[in-house]
Each structure stands twice: as C-alpha cells, then as structure tokens.
Design a protein around this motif. Structure first.
Motif, PDB file in Angstrom:
ATOM      1  N   THR A 184     -99.476  46.699  29.934  1.00  0.00           N
ATOM      2  CA  THR A 184     -99.385  47.940  28.793  1.00  0.00           C
ATOM      3  C   THR A 184    -100.879  48.344  28.632  1.00  0.00           C
ATOM      4  O   THR A 184    -101.921  47.706  28.772  1.00  0.00           O
ATOM      5  CB  THR A 184     -99.027  47.390  27.645  1.00  0.00           C
ATOM      6  OG1 THR A 184     -97.969  46.697  27.548  1.00  0.00           O
ATOM      7  CG2 THR A 184     -99.247  48.369  26.021  1.00  0.00           C
ATOM      8  N   ALA A 239     -97.422  58.111  32.092  1.00  0.00           N
ATOM      9  CA  ALA A 239     -97.022  58.019  30.638  1.00  0.00           C
ATOM     10  C   ALA A 239     -97.704  59.323  29.999  1.00  0.00           C
ATOM     11  O   ALA A 239     -98.895  59.437  30.178  1.00  0.00           O
ATOM     12  CB  ALA A 239     -96.972  56.795  29.862  1.00  0.00           C
ATOM     13  N   THR A 248     -92.365  52.778  32.313  1.00  0.00           N
ATOM     14  CA  THR A 248     -91.023  52.374  31.699  1.00  0.00           C
ATOM     15  C   THR A 248     -91.020  52.634  30.133  1.00  0.00           C
ATOM     16  O   THR A 248     -89.736  52.770  29.668  1.00  0.00           O
ATOM     17  CB  THR A 248     -90.772  50.830  31.686  1.00  0.00           C
ATOM     18  OG1 THR A 248     -91.834  50.181  31.015  1.00  0.00           O
ATOM     19  CG2 THR A 248     -90.966  50.348  33.010  1.00  0.00           C
ATOM     20  N   ARG A 249     -92.195  53.155  29.468  1.00  0.00           N
ATOM     21  CA  ARG A 249     -92.014  53.501  28.026  1.00  0.00           C
ATOM     22  C   ARG A 249     -93.119  53.978  27.822  1.00  0.00           C
ATOM     23  O   ARG A 249     -94.372  53.499  28.068  1.00  0.00           O
ATOM     24  CB  ARG A 249     -91.734  51.948  27.309  1.00  0.00           C
ATOM     25  CG  ARG A 249     -91.513  52.360  25.867  1.00  0.00           C
ATOM     26  CD  ARG A 249     -91.296  51.141  25.222  1.00  0.00           C
ATOM     27  NE  ARG A 249     -90.997  51.588  23.551  1.00  0.00           N
ATOM     28  CZ  ARG A 249     -91.072  50.580  22.702  1.00  0.00           C
ATOM     29  NH1 ARG A 249     -90.999  49.249  22.943  1.00  0.00           N
ATOM     30  NH2 ARG A 249     -90.746  50.916  21.484  1.00  0.00           N
ATOM     31  N   ALA A 250     -92.957  55.117  26.883  1.00  0.00           N
ATOM     32  CA  ALA A 250     -94.100  55.911  26.408  1.00  0.00           C
ATOM     33  C   ALA A 250     -93.935  55.933  24.883  1.00  0.00           C
ATOM     34  O   ALA A 250     -92.739  56.292  24.323  1.00  0.00           O
ATOM     35  CB  ALA A 250     -94.398  57.284  26.878  1.00  0.00           C
ATOM     36  N   THR A 251     -94.896  55.517  23.989  1.00  0.00           N
ATOM     37  CA  THR A 251     -94.676  55.687  22.451  1.00  0.00           C
ATOM     38  C   THR A 251     -95.993  56.402  21.971  1.00  0.00           C
ATOM     39  O   THR A 251     -96.993  56.066  22.470  1.00  0.00           O
ATOM     40  CB  THR A 251     -94.434  54.257  21.814  1.00  0.00           C
ATOM     41  OG1 THR A 251     -95.398  53.601  22.203  1.00  0.00           O
ATOM     42  CG2 THR A 251     -92.950  53.855  22.364  1.00  0.00           C
ATOM     43  N   SER A 276     -96.113  43.429  34.952  1.00  0.00           N
ATOM     44  CA  SER A 276     -95.817  44.496  33.878  1.00  0.00           C
ATOM     45  C   SER A 276     -97.335  44.588  32.971  1.00  0.00           C
ATOM     46  O   SER A 276     -98.069  43.530  33.101  1.00  0.00           O
ATOM     47  CB  SER A 276     -94.794  44.344  32.921  1.00  0.00           C
ATOM     48  OG  SER A 276     -95.065  43.326  32.113  1.00  0.00           O
ATOM     49  N   TYR A 317     -93.349  61.134  26.940  1.00  0.00           N
ATOM     50  CA  TYR A 317     -92.435  60.529  27.961  1.00  0.00           C
ATOM     51  C   TYR A 317     -93.036  60.192  29.238  1.00  0.00           C
ATOM     52  O   TYR A 317     -94.324  59.975  29.430  1.00  0.00           O
ATOM     53  CB  TYR A 317     -91.538  62.106  28.468  1.00  0.00           C
ATOM     54  CG  TYR A 317     -92.466  63.092  29.381  1.00  0.00           C
ATOM     55  CD1 TYR A 317     -92.674  63.117  30.511  1.00  0.00           C
ATOM     56  CD2 TYR A 317     -93.318  64.190  28.240  1.00  0.00           C
ATOM     57  CE1 TYR A 317     -93.300  64.386  31.057  1.00  0.00           C
ATOM     58  CE2 TYR A 317     -93.980  64.865  28.903  1.00  0.00           C
ATOM     59  CZ  TYR A 317     -94.180  64.910  30.199  1.00  0.00           C
ATOM     60  OH  TYR A 317     -94.892  65.958  31.038  1.00  0.00           O
ATOM     61  N   CYS A 318     -92.114  59.591  30.069  1.00  0.00           N
ATOM     62  CA  CYS A 318     -92.521  58.949  31.430  1.00  0.00           C
ATOM     63  C   CYS A 318     -91.997  59.779  32.518  1.00  0.00           C
ATOM     64  O   CYS A 318     -90.863  60.205  32.424  1.00  0.00           O
ATOM     65  CB  CYS A 318     -92.076  57.566  31.532  1.00  0.00           C
ATOM     66  SG  CYS A 318     -92.514  56.327  30.299  1.00  0.00           S
ATOM     67  N   GLY A 353     -98.680  53.311  26.687  1.00  0.00           N
ATOM     68  CA  GLY A 353     -97.444  53.187  28.165  1.00  0.00           C
ATOM     69  C   GLY A 353     -97.384  51.924  28.436  1.00  0.00           C
ATOM     70  O   GLY A 353     -98.302  51.049  28.485  1.00  0.00           O
TER      71      GLY A 353
END
Length: 149
Positions: free
Chosen positions: A60, A121, A94-97, A58, A115-116, A82
C-alpha cells in the motif's frame, strides 16, 4: 507454570509491539513536487510508502496533495491510497481510495474521481473557494518488484 506463561505472553506482546513500531518508523515520506500558484500559495505532493518486506506480494502507498497558503499554513489535504499486488514479473493496482481534510474555512470539495488501471491508481479532486479553483491530480505506480512511485 502460570507465572511463566504470563511472562512469555508479556514478552510476545512486547516483541509484536516493537515490530509494529519498527515498521512504522521505516515508512518513507518524500516531497515529490511543489506546485506554486500566482497568489503566493502552493501545494506539496508527498509520497508515503511502507517499507518493502521479504515474502510480501501486496503493498500500500499513499500520495497527498497538501495545499498551503502563502504563509505556509495548510488549507486542505487530498490523499490517494493505492493497494497493489505484485509477483516479481507483474503488478496490478487492486484498490484506490481517497480522503480529504479541509482545514481552513472557505474551501469546498467540488468533485472526486479515483480508480485503478493496470499497475496505477489515480485520483483527481477539484476544490474551490472565493479566490478560485485548484485541481489535485495524483498517480501512484507500482513496479513488478513492489516499488511504489
């Protein structure tokens, strides 16, 4: 024996701190794009990626839209973070902020969408002030080997 445990504990903490500092020092930050506006202001799109480590699955990455006035002073920053999983054959977001930091008075965040989808992302933020509106559109992509762009 107690003194030896303290020394060993101290050495372990020092090694851990050195590892953290080394990983932070190896982070890569690249200005990918400069967007120029008619009023002399501009925005820099900056990619910041953590280093690739062996046996990781994984990762980021962040990409920032840094809006500056014609004097080069930061007005606001809009950042997409992302998170991705990768296997060597596939990858998935898996994640977008998002985060926003308004530095100069007058700018207001009007909207934020993140969004992903697949291995990407996405984020779009709209900002306005008395002189107009700026739209920040950011995309992070992760390859199957963990390369983020």
């Amino acid at each position: 024996m107690g003194k030896m445990k303290k020394i060993l504990a101290y050495l372990m903490i020092t090694l851990c701190l050195c590892e953290v500092a080394q990983n932070q020092a190896n982070a890569v930050e690249v200005v990918q794009e400069v967007i120029r506006y008619d009023d002399g202001s501009y925005a820099e799109v900056i990619l910041d990626v953590e280093p690739v480590e062996m046996a990781r699955t994984s990762k980021t990455g962040t990409k920032s839209y840094v809006k500056k006035n014609s004097s080069g002073l930061v007005e606001f920053t809009y950042t997409l973070q992302g998170m991705f999983d990768y296997t060597g054959k596939t990858s998935v977001a898996t994640r977008a902020t998002t985060t926003c930091n308004i530095v100069r008075n007058g700018w207001v965040k009007k909207s934020d969408n993140h969004y992903c989808s697949g291995n990407k992302a996405y984020a779009t933020g709209k900002f306005s002030n008395s002189s107009g509106t700026r739209t920040a559109s950011l995309t992070l992509t992760c390859s199957s080997t963990g390369k983020i762009s």
